[in-house]
Design a protein around this motif. Sequence first.
Motif, mmCIF file in Angstrom:
data_model
loop_
_atom_site.group_PDB
_atom_site.id
_atom_site.type_symbol
_atom_site.label_atom_id
_atom_site.label_comp_id
_atom_site.label_asym_id
_atom_site.label_seq_id
_atom_site.Cartn_x
_atom_site.Cartn_y
_atom_site.Cartn_z
ATOM 1 N N ALA A 33 -31.333 -4.851 17.985
ATOM 2 C CA ALA A 33 -31.593 -3.890 16.918
ATOM 3 C C ALA A 33 -32.011 -4.548 15.607
ATOM 4 C CB ALA A 33 -30.357 -3.038 16.682
ATOM 5 N N ARG A 34 -31.933 -5.863 15.522
ATOM 6 C CA ARG A 34 -32.305 -6.556 14.275
ATOM 7 C C ARG A 34 -33.765 -6.345 13.952
ATOM 8 N NH1 ARG A 34 -30.976 -12.522 14.245
ATOM 9 N NH2 ARG A 34 -31.469 -12.300 12.068
ATOM 10 N N PRO A 35 -34.118 -6.150 12.706
ATOM 11 C CA PRO A 35 -33.240 -6.011 11.556
ATOM 12 C C PRO A 35 -32.641 -4.606 11.488
ATOM 13 C CG PRO A 35 -35.501 -5.770 10.836
ATOM 14 C CD PRO A 35 -35.537 -6.088 12.321
ATOM 15 N N LEU A 36 -31.347 -4.549 11.204
ATOM 16 C CA LEU A 36 -30.676 -3.260 11.081
ATOM 17 C C LEU A 36 -31.124 -2.557 9.806
ATOM 18 C CD1 LEU A 36 -26.990 -4.128 12.070
ATOM 19 C CD2 LEU A 36 -28.784 -3.148 13.496
ATOM 20 N N ASP A 37 -31.317 -1.257 9.895
ATOM 21 C CA ASP A 37 -31.637 -0.449 8.720
ATOM 22 C C ASP A 37 -30.446 0.456 8.469
ATOM 23 O OD1 ASP A 37 -32.844 0.781 6.597
ATOM 24 O OD2 ASP A 37 -34.331 1.857 7.780
#
Length: 131
Positions: A33-37
């Motif tokens: 999932a990186r980068p997480l928002d």
Amino acid sequence: QEGATPTSLLQTRLSISLRTVASSGNVTIAAMARPLDWVHVPKTGSSLINILMHLPGMCPFISETATMDGPCFKEFLQSFPPGDFCPGSFQLQAHRFLGDHSGIGTTYEAYTKGHGVIMLRQPEQRLLSGY
């Protein structure tokens, strides 16, 4: 819960061991999932940043003991800038700063889809936390 009053239920606090989260083996979910928002709704738990920052591989340059505790969120981010301590882990382009309460309407497709993290509370809890 038996014997609990509505007020006591609203004041219940969940405590999560960061070591337990970090050693649970769910590294692949965070890495994918990186980068997480982080979509940060006001009064829904700024301390969620503690869990996100201490997920394995998210912030390799932050101390294991560094935690955001209390109303000093901006000071915490000044002491531990995500771009320096967590390179590539958080979506910073679509925000003024990490956890800034901005919406995602115009940035959803480009930044949030597949990367969004949100914490929600019951409306009553959210209202009471403002007082």
